[in-house]
Design a protein around this motif. Structure first.
Motif, mmCIF file in Angstrom:
data_model
loop_
_atom_site.group_PDB
_atom_site.id
_atom_site.type_symbol
_atom_site.label_atom_id
_atom_site.label_comp_id
_atom_site.label_asym_id
_atom_site.label_seq_id
_atom_site.Cartn_x
_atom_site.Cartn_y
_atom_site.Cartn_z
ATOM 1 N N ALA A 173 42.752 -74.887 -9.353
ATOM 2 C CA ALA A 173 43.712 -75.441 -8.387
ATOM 3 C C ALA A 173 43.782 -76.957 -8.549
ATOM 4 O O ALA A 173 42.801 -77.606 -8.930
ATOM 5 N N ARG A 174 44.964 -77.524 -8.240
ATOM 6 C CA ARG A 174 45.080 -78.984 -8.285
ATOM 7 C C ARG A 174 44.370 -79.570 -7.078
ATOM 8 O O ARG A 174 44.428 -79.032 -5.963
ATOM 9 N N LEU A 175 43.693 -80.702 -7.286
ATOM 10 C CA LEU A 175 42.889 -81.259 -6.201
ATOM 11 C C LEU A 175 43.754 -81.627 -4.991
ATOM 12 O O LEU A 175 43.312 -81.486 -3.854
ATOM 13 N N ASP A 176 44.981 -82.098 -5.237
ATOM 14 C CA ASP A 176 45.873 -82.415 -4.107
ATOM 15 C C ASP A 176 46.019 -81.199 -3.189
ATOM 16 O O ASP A 176 45.961 -81.320 -1.963
ATOM 17 N N ASP A 177 46.213 -80.035 -3.795
ATOM 18 C CA ASP A 177 46.377 -78.817 -3.002
ATOM 19 C C ASP A 177 45.074 -78.461 -2.281
ATOM 20 O O ASP A 177 45.076 -78.011 -1.143
ATOM 21 N N ARG A 185 42.127 -77.292 7.693
ATOM 22 C CA ARG A 185 41.009 -76.734 8.461
ATOM 23 C C ARG A 185 40.161 -77.828 9.106
ATOM 24 O O ARG A 185 39.031 -77.590 9.538
ATOM 25 N N GLY A 186 40.707 -79.049 9.105
ATOM 26 C CA GLY A 186 40.050 -80.150 9.817
ATOM 27 C C GLY A 186 39.027 -80.928 9.013
ATOM 28 O O GLY A 186 38.210 -81.660 9.578
ATOM 29 N N PHE A 187 39.053 -80.786 7.682
ATOM 30 C CA PHE A 187 38.060 -81.477 6.855
ATOM 31 C C PHE A 187 38.728 -82.591 6.051
ATOM 32 O O PHE A 187 39.752 -82.369 5.397
ATOM 33 N N SER A 188 38.124 -83.783 6.103
ATOM 34 C CA SER A 188 38.662 -84.936 5.382
ATOM 35 C C SER A 188 38.411 -84.776 3.884
ATOM 36 O O SER A 188 37.627 -83.912 3.452
ATOM 37 N N ALA A 189 39.031 -85.660 3.095
ATOM 38 C CA ALA A 189 38.804 -85.650 1.641
ATOM 39 C C ALA A 189 37.323 -85.898 1.351
ATOM 40 O O ALA A 189 36.734 -85.283 0.455
ATOM 41 N N GLU A 190 36.703 -86.785 2.133
ATOM 42 C CA GLU A 190 35.283 -87.064 1.911
ATOM 43 C C GLU A 190 34.437 -85.819 2.203
ATOM 44 O O GLU A 190 33.532 -85.465 1.440
ATOM 45 N N ALA A 282 41.927 -90.280 -4.242
ATOM 46 C CA ALA A 282 41.427 -90.063 -2.878
ATOM 47 C C ALA A 282 39.944 -89.714 -2.840
ATOM 48 O O ALA A 282 39.337 -89.692 -1.763
ATOM 49 N N THR A 283 39.363 -89.418 -3.994
ATOM 50 C CA THR A 283 37.981 -88.905 -3.969
ATOM 51 C C THR A 283 37.013 -89.626 -4.912
ATOM 52 O O THR A 283 35.803 -89.545 -4.718
ATOM 53 N N ALA A 284 37.545 -90.338 -5.927
ATOM 54 C CA ALA A 284 36.661 -90.918 -6.952
ATOM 55 C C ALA A 284 35.602 -91.823 -6.318
ATOM 56 O O ALA A 284 34.426 -91.789 -6.711
#
Ligand code: HEM
Length: 330
Positions: A173-177, A185-190, A282-284
């Motif tokens: 899956a693409r990370l954006d998705d 579901r209420g979870f941030s990128a971090e 958004a995650t690196a």
């Protein structure tokens, strides 16, 4: 008339008193159905100890089990909430979540059944399978060296489990998705990075989950890892029962630690979605941060697991308390 009268009474109270009353009412509403650490104090006071003892024994006999339980919790909680819907066995008449592709590689069901049998022997009909799984996953994290977190109890077991509702992301899956999926579901990128890194720093994957990255190099996998894995996996697809499996974090496969982030930063991980997290804008920076601090990772992973354990739970009179985790009561 009676209602009007009550509203008028509240209106007449001085402002501060009215605010206090509303606060108390709101708190009562918020806690009446909420999960509670002491939920089994009267009905099964030893529930946590029964689970912990069983988990220690199971882990001693098979150290590969604990990662499977952490994954089971994720697959349960992100589909219909933490209601043990993932544990229902499909029957010839009724399918269940376990029949969906992302769940074909789940393990650990017999261990959940064994723990539930121990709970039923001590306190029949008291402890839900959803609570048992949340406690088992918590114990799995600490048996693997992660930080221990509290699990509030009182989840009820769902009475539906449908394969078509399983929308868990694929490894390609693409990370954006994936980030949008976690956000829904209420979870941030971090938090997504913490859960992915914590989940995949232990346990294993079948070659089928990443073989396509070996045969058609995508430039995001270390060449030495790619060649070694191609040797181990072969280029041809195999049925799951004969497909080789390998550790996701080969350095410390039985340790919840931040080593997976270090592997991510040098392109030495197997799952494409994880690898993308190392470079995605958004995650690196989260990956780099947790690669540098094991303490921060352990703390945030425990917090994220606790949050995961509480997603969409059934409370109060909803659902049921299953007698056997793989079957509905009726
Ligand atoms: C986008 C999200 C995720 C994807 C696409 C994903 C995908 C996968 C895949 C493909 C495997 C290997 C399965 C196999 O081939 O046997 C795996 C294993 C695993 N995953 Fe995930 N995962 C995700 C998120 C998570 C999360 C959030 C956790 C837990 C916090 C988790 C925990 C695990 C564990 C512990 C294993 C090893 C299981 C075992 O040893 O049997 N995963 N995951």
């Amino acid at each position: 008339m009676g209602h009007l009268h009550r509203f008028r009474l509240v209106d007449d109270l001085p402002g501060l008193l009215r605010l206090l009353l509303l606060l108390v009412l709101a708190m009562a509403a918020a806690t009446s159905n909420a999960l509670d650490a002491g939920y089994y104090a009267a009905t099964c006071p030893d529930a946590e100890a029964i689970v912990s003892n069983a988990m220690s024994r199971l882990h001693y006999n098979d150290p590969t089990l604990a990662p499977a339980l952490i994954r089971l919790l994720f697959h349960d909680c992100f589909v219909r909430g933490c209601d043990a819907s993932v544990l229902i066995s499909p029957t010839p008449r009724y399918s269940s979540e376990r029949a969906a592709i992302p769940n074909h590689t789940l393990r650990g069901f017999p261990a959940v059944d064994a723990v539930k049998r121990a709970l039923e022997a001590a306190c029949p009909g008291a402890v839900s399978c959803a609570d048992a799984l949340a406690l088992m996953a918590r114990d799995a994290v600490s048996l693997l060296g992660g930080a221990r977190y509290g699990v509030a109890l009182g989840r009820r077991d769902g009475t539906q489990s449908n394969p078509w509702e399983v929308d868990l992301p694929a490894p390609f899956a693409r990370l954006d998705d994936v980030l949008a999926y976690f956000a829904a579901r209420g979870f941030s990128a971090e938090e997504a990075v913490v859960l992915l890194g914590g989940g995949h720093t232990v346990g294993g994957a079948h070659c089928g989950s990443f073989r396509y990255r070996l045969t058609q190099p995508d430039g995001t996998m270390d060449e030495q890892v790619r060649c070694e894995m191609l040797d181990a996996c072969g280029a041809a697809d195999l049925p799951l029962d004969t497909d080789p499996a390998t550790f996701l974090d080969p350095d410390t496969p039985f340790a919840v630690d931040n080593n997976y982030y270090a592997q991510l930063m040098v392109n030495r991980t197997l799952l494409q979605v994880d690898q993308e997290a190392a470079t995605h804008h958004a995650t690196a920076h989260h990956v780099a941060y947790y690669a540098a601090s094991n303490d921060a990772f352990l703390q945030r992973f425990a917090e994220a697991m606790e949050k995961l354990s509480n997603v969409g739970v059934l409370e109060g009179d909803a659902g049921e308390v299953r007698k056997v985790c793989s079957r509905y009561n009726t």
